[in-house]
Design a protein around this motif. Structure first.
Motif, PDB file in Angstrom:
ATOM      1  N   GLN A 203      40.218  27.334  38.602  1.00  7.46           N
ATOM      2  CA  GLN A 203      40.341  28.158  39.864  1.00  7.46           C
ATOM      3  C   GLN A 203      40.963  27.090  40.775  1.00  7.46           C
ATOM      4  O   GLN A 203      41.211  27.328  41.930  1.00  7.46           O
ATOM      5  CB  GLN A 203      38.745  28.516  40.033  1.00  7.46           C
ATOM      6  CG  GLN A 203      38.518  28.995  41.638  1.00  7.46           C
ATOM      7  CD  GLN A 203      37.038  28.981  41.789  1.00  7.46           C
ATOM      8  OE1 GLN A 203      36.431  27.914  41.698  1.00  7.46           O
ATOM      9  NE2 GLN A 203      36.432  30.094  42.176  1.00  7.46           N
ATOM     10  N   ASP A 225      28.779  41.393  35.656  1.00  6.93           N
ATOM     11  CA  ASP A 225      28.181  42.166  36.444  1.00  6.93           C
ATOM     12  C   ASP A 225      27.590  41.137  37.514  1.00  6.93           C
ATOM     13  O   ASP A 225      27.396  41.390  38.946  1.00  6.93           O
ATOM     14  CB  ASP A 225      27.322  43.158  36.179  1.00  6.93           C
ATOM     15  CG  ASP A 225      27.541  44.244  35.245  1.00  6.93           C
ATOM     16  OD1 ASP A 225      29.024  44.559  35.386  1.00  6.93           O
ATOM     17  OD2 ASP A 225      26.870  45.019  34.862  1.00  6.93           O
ATOM     18  N   ARG A 228      30.279  39.610  39.667  1.00  9.80           N
ATOM     19  CA  ARG A 228      30.995  40.534  40.706  1.00  9.80           C
ATOM     20  C   ARG A 228      29.957  40.768  41.602  1.00  9.80           C
ATOM     21  O   ARG A 228      30.320  41.298  42.986  1.00  9.80           O
ATOM     22  CB  ARG A 228      31.367  41.802  39.727  1.00  9.80           C
ATOM     23  CG  ARG A 228      32.555  41.382  39.054  1.00  9.80           C
ATOM     24  CD  ARG A 228      33.172  42.817  38.640  1.00  9.80           C
ATOM     25  NE  ARG A 228      34.228  42.802  37.810  1.00  9.80           N
ATOM     26  CZ  ARG A 228      35.433  42.459  38.324  1.00  9.80           C
ATOM     27  NH1 ARG A 228      35.724  42.578  39.509  1.00  9.80           N
ATOM     28  NH2 ARG A 228      36.612  42.383  37.519  1.00  9.80           N
ATOM     29  N   GLU A 232      29.757  37.032  43.984  1.00  3.09           N
ATOM     30  CA  GLU A 232      31.097  37.534  45.096  1.00  3.09           C
ATOM     31  C   GLU A 232      30.345  37.876  46.110  1.00  3.09           C
ATOM     32  O   GLU A 232      30.988  37.707  47.397  1.00  3.09           O
ATOM     33  CB  GLU A 232      31.861  38.364  44.352  1.00  3.09           C
ATOM     34  CG  GLU A 232      33.035  38.550  45.095  1.00  3.09           C
ATOM     35  CD  GLU A 232      33.836  39.952  44.472  1.00  3.09           C
ATOM     36  OE1 GLU A 232      34.565  40.517  45.182  1.00  3.09           O
ATOM     37  OE2 GLU A 232      33.670  40.203  43.224  1.00  3.09           O
ATOM     38  N   ARG A 233      29.284  38.581  46.094  1.00  2.00           N
ATOM     39  CA  ARG A 233      28.699  39.271  47.357  1.00  2.00           C
ATOM     40  C   ARG A 233      28.384  38.060  48.345  1.00  2.00           C
ATOM     41  O   ARG A 233      28.237  38.223  49.637  1.00  2.00           O
ATOM     42  CB  ARG A 233      27.530  40.171  46.958  1.00  2.00           C
ATOM     43  CG  ARG A 233      26.913  40.758  48.387  1.00  2.00           C
ATOM     44  CD  ARG A 233      25.972  41.914  47.814  1.00  2.00           C
ATOM     45  NE  ARG A 233      24.686  41.255  47.341  1.00  2.00           N
ATOM     46  CZ  ARG A 233      24.130  41.432  46.357  1.00  2.00           C
ATOM     47  NH1 ARG A 233      24.974  41.965  45.392  1.00  2.00           N
ATOM     48  NH2 ARG A 233      22.880  40.757  45.645  1.00  2.00           N
ATOM     49  N   SER A 238      35.682  34.591  45.110  1.00  2.00           N
ATOM     50  CA  SER A 238      36.564  35.610  45.582  1.00  2.00           C
ATOM     51  C   SER A 238      36.808  36.730  44.488  1.00  2.00           C
ATOM     52  O   SER A 238      36.691  36.679  43.472  1.00  2.00           O
ATOM     53  CB  SER A 238      37.819  35.338  46.139  1.00  2.00           C
ATOM     54  OG  SER A 238      38.716  34.689  45.163  1.00  2.00           O
ATOM     55  N   ALA A 239      37.264  37.842  44.992  1.00  2.00           N
ATOM     56  CA  ALA A 239      37.612  39.026  44.342  1.00  2.00           C
ATOM     57  C   ALA A 239      38.722  38.465  43.123  1.00  2.00           C
ATOM     58  O   ALA A 239      38.787  39.252  41.881  1.00  2.00           O
ATOM     59  CB  ALA A 239      37.719  40.260  45.003  1.00  2.00           C
ATOM     60  N   ALA A 240      39.438  37.714  43.691  1.00  2.00           N
ATOM     61  CA  ALA A 240      40.802  37.289  42.872  1.00  2.00           C
ATOM     62  C   ALA A 240      40.439  36.455  41.742  1.00  2.00           C
ATOM     63  O   ALA A 240      40.987  36.206  40.671  1.00  2.00           O
ATOM     64  CB  ALA A 240      41.853  36.719  43.727  1.00  2.00           C
ATOM     65  N   ASP A 241      39.285  35.873  41.762  1.00  2.00           N
ATOM     66  CA  ASP A 241      38.800  34.953  40.825  1.00  2.00           C
ATOM     67  C   ASP A 241      38.484  35.752  39.429  1.00  2.00           C
ATOM     68  O   ASP A 241      38.614  35.148  38.252  1.00  2.00           O
ATOM     69  CB  ASP A 241      37.469  34.191  41.101  1.00  2.00           C
ATOM     70  CG  ASP A 241      38.032  33.064  42.298  1.00  2.00           C
ATOM     71  OD1 ASP A 241      39.055  32.425  42.195  1.00  2.00           O
ATOM     72  OD2 ASP A 241      37.064  32.898  43.147  1.00  2.00           O
ATOM     73  N   HIS A 242      38.256  36.762  39.533  1.00  2.00           N
ATOM     74  CA  HIS A 242      37.921  37.571  38.291  1.00  2.00           C
ATOM     75  C   HIS A 242      39.199  37.889  37.421  1.00  2.00           C
ATOM     76  O   HIS A 242      39.051  38.326  36.300  1.00  2.00           O
ATOM     77  CB  HIS A 242      37.273  39.201  38.542  1.00  2.00           C
ATOM     78  CG  HIS A 242      36.023  39.001  39.186  1.00  2.00           C
ATOM     79  ND1 HIS A 242      34.850  38.318  38.630  1.00  2.00           N
ATOM     80  CD2 HIS A 242      35.701  39.149  40.644  1.00  2.00           C
ATOM     81  CE1 HIS A 242      33.656  38.212  39.571  1.00  2.00           C
ATOM     82  NE2 HIS A 242      34.299  38.847  40.788  1.00  2.00           N
TER      83      HIS A 242
END
Length: 265
Positions: A203, A225, A228, A232-233, A238-242
């Protein structure tokens, strides 16, 4: 290391301070400087050659630990430098041989070895043994990087190239340096430690991208879960890290994900 007093006095005693608070003498030990009450009463050479220097306290001092750490790096680099492409596999030492996950790990180790790729595990029982076992029975390179623990077993009998480390961080360096992909089976704190260190390195672009596979969706979805959701919230990833990892229950897909980049090089 050379000891060298400089300034107004070179008698090895603590120098007086100047009226303005500056020190009148600087005592050098290689790259280290000492002033004021940090100046030793004797030199490194005198302490080395002193008749009273035959006690064993130095064996437990930090400089000696540095040499042991250096030796572990040298031994590890020497042992693994020529193994070729490899995949690291992590998972619990507590997994029993009659567990379905043990059988998955054994078949995956076998399949990786059949593609001419070495496997690297922590060399212990459970998942690690299963992967090593599969690779060895396939005629492949089966590496075990053990760790010296008070009640830990020796390297499992399916390892054909093994080394036991004193320090976790040296061992982790070997995993990162000599593997081109990683599969994480269900495991505990040690498995999580390896997983998050690898994800952090990728990352933060400290290392190039390397495929990370989480095998066993029932086990990993709770963690994902949470990542995410809460993590993340709250804006901590970030969403891209998934995109740094993949989850699968399919043995062939897991092997393909970690091996395809190696075989395309």
């Amino acid at each position: 290391m050379t000891d060298k007093p400089t300034g107004s006095s070179a008698n090895g005693t603590t120098p007086p301070e100047a009226e303005n608070g500056a020190y009148n003498e600087t005592y050098t030990q290689g790259p280290i400087i000492r002033r004021g009450n940090q100046v030793p009463a004797t030199t490194t050479s005198k302490r080395l050659l002193s008749p009273s220097a035959n006690d064993a306290d130095w064996l437990h001092a930090d400089p000696w630990r540095v040499l042991r750490i250096q030796a572990e790096f040298v031994d590890g680099f020497g042992a693994l430098a020529e193994v070729g492409p490899a995949v690291a596999c992590f998972g619990s030492a507590r997994t029993k041989s009659n567990d379905p996950m043990y059988r998955h790990a054994r078949r995956i180790g076998h399949a990786i070895a059949k593609r001419g790729v070495a496997v690297i595990t922590g060399g212990g029982p459970g998942i690690m043994e299963a992967v090593n076992r599969g690779a060895t029975l396939a005629g492949g390179v089966s590496i075990g990087l053990g760790i010296e623990l008070p009640f830990e077993e020796q390297l499992n009998r399916w390892v054909n190239l093994g080394m036991t480390f004193r320090y976790f961080f040296v061992r982790k360096t070997m995993f990162m340096k000599y593997s081109q992909g990683s599969i994480f089976f269900p495991g505990g704190f040690g498995t999580m430690d390896e997983l998050f260190e690898l994800l952090t390195l990728v990352q933060t672009q400290k290392v190039d991208y390397t495929p990370v596979v989480l095998f066993g969706s029932d086990y990993w979805h709770g963690l994902i879960d949470w990542l995410r959701g809460s993590v993340e919230r709250f804006g901590n990833i970030s969403a891209a890290d998934h995109g740094l990892y993949r989850i699968t229950d399919d043995e062939a897909e897991a092997v393909e994900l970690v091996c395809k980049g190696i075989e395309s090089e």
